[in-house]
Design a protein around this motif. Structure first.
Motif, short mmCIF file in Angstrom:
data_model
loop_
_atom_site.label_atom_id
_atom_site.label_comp_id
_atom_site.label_asym_id
_atom_site.label_seq_id
_atom_site.Cartn_x
_atom_site.Cartn_y
_atom_site.Cartn_z
N VAL A 192 0.84 -1.20 0.00
CA VAL A 192 0.00 0.00 0.00
C VAL A 192 0.87 1.25 0.00
CG1 VAL A 192 -1.60 1.36 1.40
CG2 VAL A 192 -2.02 -1.07 1.05
N LEU A 193 1.85 1.31 0.90
CA LEU A 193 2.66 2.52 1.03
C LEU A 193 3.47 2.81 -0.22
CD1 LEU A 193 3.97 2.36 4.72
CD2 LEU A 193 2.29 3.95 3.77
N THR A 194 4.11 1.82 -0.80
CA THR A 194 4.94 2.09 -1.96
C THR A 194 4.09 2.49 -3.17
OG1 THR A 194 6.83 1.32 -3.25
CG2 THR A 194 5.10 -0.29 -2.85
N ASP A 195 2.88 1.94 -3.27
CA ASP A 195 2.00 2.35 -4.36
C ASP A 195 1.50 3.78 -4.16
OD1 ASP A 195 2.30 -0.04 -5.64
OD2 ASP A 195 0.39 -0.88 -5.00
N MET A 196 1.39 4.21 -2.92
CA MET A 196 0.97 5.57 -2.63
C MET A 196 2.09 6.59 -2.85
SD MET A 196 -1.21 5.19 0.89
CE MET A 196 -2.94 4.72 0.94
N TYR A 197 3.29 6.27 -2.35
CA TYR A 197 4.36 7.26 -2.29
C TYR A 197 5.51 7.00 -3.25
CZ TYR A 197 2.14 8.52 2.17
OH TYR A 197 1.25 8.89 3.14
N GLY A 198 5.71 5.76 -3.68
CA GLY A 198 6.86 5.42 -4.51
C GLY A 198 7.97 4.83 -3.66
N ASP A 199 9.16 5.42 -3.70
CA ASP A 199 10.28 4.97 -2.88
C ASP A 199 9.96 5.22 -1.41
OD1 ASP A 199 11.39 4.63 -5.37
OD2 ASP A 199 13.00 6.09 -5.10
N ILE A 200 10.19 4.21 -0.57
CA ILE A 200 9.89 4.32 0.86
C ILE A 200 10.95 3.58 1.67
CG2 ILE A 200 7.38 4.52 0.54
CD1 ILE A 200 7.24 1.50 1.32
N PRO A 201 11.05 3.87 2.98
CA PRO A 201 11.93 3.05 3.82
C PRO A 201 11.43 1.62 3.88
CG PRO A 201 11.46 5.15 4.88
CD PRO A 201 10.54 5.06 3.69
N PHE A 202 12.33 0.68 3.64
CA PHE A 202 11.97 -0.74 3.69
C PHE A 202 13.07 -1.54 4.39
CE2 PHE A 202 12.07 -5.06 1.93
CZ PHE A 202 10.78 -5.48 2.22
N ASP B 93 18.64 -1.72 16.11
CA ASP B 93 19.98 -1.67 15.54
C ASP B 93 20.54 -0.25 15.53
OD1 ASP B 93 19.83 -4.40 14.98
OD2 ASP B 93 18.88 -4.05 13.04
N GLY B 94 19.82 0.65 16.15
CA GLY B 94 20.27 2.04 16.22
C GLY B 94 19.92 2.86 14.99
N ILE B 95 19.07 2.32 14.08
CA ILE B 95 18.69 3.06 12.88
C ILE B 95 17.39 3.81 13.17
CG2 ILE B 95 18.06 2.90 10.44
CD1 ILE B 95 19.74 0.36 10.28
N LEU B 96 17.52 5.09 13.44
CA LEU B 96 16.35 5.92 13.73
C LEU B 96 15.90 6.71 12.51
CD1 LEU B 96 17.44 7.30 17.22
CD2 LEU B 96 16.09 5.25 16.72
N LEU B 97 16.79 6.88 11.56
CA LEU B 97 16.48 7.63 10.34
C LEU B 97 16.74 6.71 9.14
CD1 LEU B 97 18.19 11.02 11.32
CD2 LEU B 97 15.76 10.42 11.50
N PRO B 98 15.76 5.91 8.76
CA PRO B 98 15.99 4.90 7.73
C PRO B 98 16.11 5.49 6.33
CG PRO B 98 13.69 4.92 8.36
CD PRO B 98 14.39 5.85 9.30
N LYS B 99 16.92 4.83 5.51
CA LYS B 99 17.03 5.24 4.12
C LYS B 99 15.78 4.81 3.36
CE LYS B 99 19.12 1.04 2.18
NZ LYS B 99 20.23 0.47 1.41
N TYR B 100 15.56 5.42 2.21
CA TYR B 100 14.47 5.05 1.32
C TYR B 100 15.01 4.04 0.30
CZ TYR B 100 11.73 9.13 2.88
OH TYR B 100 11.02 10.04 3.62
N ASP B 101 14.24 2.98 0.08
CA ASP B 101 14.60 2.01 -0.96
C ASP B 101 13.83 2.34 -2.23
OD1 ASP B 101 16.17 -0.38 0.49
OD2 ASP B 101 14.64 0.41 1.85
N SER B 102 14.42 2.01 -3.36
CA SER B 102 13.71 2.20 -4.61
C SER B 102 12.46 1.33 -4.63
CB SER B 102 14.60 1.83 -5.79
OG SER B 102 14.81 0.43 -5.84
N GLN B 103 11.46 1.76 -5.38
CA GLN B 103 10.23 0.96 -5.44
C GLN B 103 10.50 -0.43 -6.01
OE1 GLN B 103 6.82 2.28 -7.91
NE2 GLN B 103 5.57 1.96 -6.09
#
Length: 470
Positions: free
Chosen positions: A133-143, A151-161
């Motif tokens: 749902v989210l990737t279809d709405m926004y495109g690239d998203i954190p995954f 793991d200490g990751i508070l600011l996740p990267k965006y993955d390509s759709q």
């Protein structure tokens, strides 16, 4: 003697302390606040929250059915004219990450500790659905870095759709392989009542949809055919993934909650649906989809126009949604049997799978009629597939059957290009939106990763196409 008594007292006291300490943890546990939550208890809220978001009039109505031109509004038309509310945009993002995907992820971990493979499979399916749902709405998203605060990751990267879809398909494949052992609590499973076989059919049907979503970008024929060969997808309306709502607020269908209980009568049926499609074709679903206006006829409203009601289109002279769709107990769909059939019809027409496109197409219409409790009355024969227009007919029948699944309707229209839509009158932009823009909090709190996503995907606006649209 006195020393002996003191010593005896100290020994007795020590024994008493040891005795009191024995089974201390068991004795001092609060049964109302358990330290370990049974995995199945997370299932109820995950299903309910996901479906309420998708059927919310602020999401599925304003930024789904209105954009797909199934609904129109006679007042409060900002969203229908492509001016969504930032708060709603942010709310979808945060709700799906925190209350759907995160809870499903926690359910998976708890079920894994319990050795409950069936519930692990359900949790993976719901996670995959949330990301879908989210990737279809926004495109690239954190995954890949989402939900990794441990793991200490508070600011996740965006993955390509493309990478997100690879992950979604992997989750569904893993889920399908897990089914077999473990109880799914029937009380907590408000969708299938604990039936793992139906969950497995949903898993595979959702995988078929995800594969078709990216079929213009990736070769998916062999994977689609494998699903068809396995035969473990929806086989009837009884299998489809839907939440049957209850008869009273706050557990009634969100359309009822807002339009009937909340007296928000500005939501109407679009003229593209009524005047251009259903009336000319004598569609038997019309009386279920729409109500008669004050003149005793079915009349739709075109998309857009300003908020002030006028003599041309107002609260009484435009058809409201039909009473059948506004029942408090009306189901909310994750995915329907009719949609699966239309996707299979498209896949067969394109040569991705074996079988007759016409047979799947007619099965899709039949399933939609059954879901809406109407009879054929010659409609299917009159609307049989015609040479040269098959893909358009399949897509348009899917669009009709998806009402009022607003977000999915808008998404499928973006993917197929059908029905052909004219942008809303007086729109803030001159085309149908291709995506939602990112929540404003992302550009401030997660600015580095947000900026990288925008650089890779394109400008953060409604008109930038998502990957599978290109």
């Amino acid at each position: 003697m006195k020393r002996f008594k003191i010593t005896l007292f100290l020994v007795a006291s020590l024994l008493l302390i040891v005795s009191c300490d024995k089974d201390f943890e068991e004795i001092n546990q609060d049964p109302n606040n358990p330290t370990a939550v049974p995995a199945h208890l997370l299932l109820v809220n995950t299903i309910f929250v996901a479906q309420n978001q998708m059927y919310s009039t602020f999401v599925g109505g304003d930024m789904g059915s209105c954009w797909a031109q199934q609904m129109a509004k006679v007042q409060y038309n900002d969203e229908a004219r492509y001016q969504p509310r930032p708060g709603v945009i942010g709310g979808i993002w945060s709700t799906f990450y925190s209350a759907v995907i995160a809870d499903a992820n926690s359910m998976y971990k708890l079920a894994e500790a319990e050795g409950n493979n069936n519930l692990m499979a359900v949790a993976l399916t719901l996670q995959a659905y949330g990301y879908h749902v989210l990737t279809d709405m926004y495109g690239d998203i954190p995954f890949s870095e989402a939900l990794r605060t441990e793991d200490g990751i508070l600011l996740p990267k965006y993955d390509s759709q493309a990478d997100v879809y690879t992950g979604i398909l992997a989750m569904l494949t893993q889920a399908n392989g897990l089914y077999g052992d473990g109880e799914i609590n029937a009380t907590s499973d408000i969708m299938y009542g604990g039936d793992a076989s139906k969950w497995q059919k949903f898993t595979n049907s959702l995988k078929f949809r995800a594969l078709m979503r990216i079929s213009s970008k990736v070769g998916v024929a062999s994977d689609l055919q494998a699903l068809v060969n396995a035969g473990n997808m929806f086989a009837s309306n009884d299998d489809e993934a839907k939440l049957i709502y209850q008869s009273a607020s706050p557990n009634a269908n969100p359309l009822f909650e807002t339009i009937v209980f909340g007296t928000r009568a500005e939501f109407k049926v679009n003229s593209l649906m009524i005047d251009d499609n259903m009336v000319p074709n004598n569609d038997p679903r019309l009386s279920q989809y729409a109500a008669l206006n004050d003149g005793g006829i079915y009349r739709g409203k075109p998309s857009g126009f300003s908020d002030v009601p006028n003599a041309t289109y107002n609260y009484t002279n435009v058809s409201a949604l039909g009473a059948f769709l506004l029942r408090p107990e009306a189901p909310g769909y994750f995915m329907s049997f009719s949609e699966l059939n239309f996707l299979m019809a498209e896949a067969a027409q394109k040569g991705y799978i074996s079988g007759s496109a016409s047979t799947y197409y007619e099965a899709g219409i039949t399933a939609s009629f059954a879901a809406n409790q109407v009879s054929d009355n010659g409609y299917i024969a009159a609307n049989a597939l015609s040479s040269g227009t098959e893909l358009q007919q399949i897509a348009e029948q899917n669009w009709l059957a998806l009402f009022p699944q607003g977000v999915e309707s808008w998404t499928e229209q973006r993917r197929t290009g059908y029905p052909i839509l004219t942008p809303a009158a007086e729109g803030a932009i001159s085309q149908i939106p291709s995506r939602y823009y990112y929540p404003s909090v992302e550009s401030s709190i997660n600015a580095t990763n947000y900026n990288a996503a925008v650089a890779a995907q394109g400008a953060d606006n409604l008109t930038t196409p998502v990957w599978w649209m290109n």
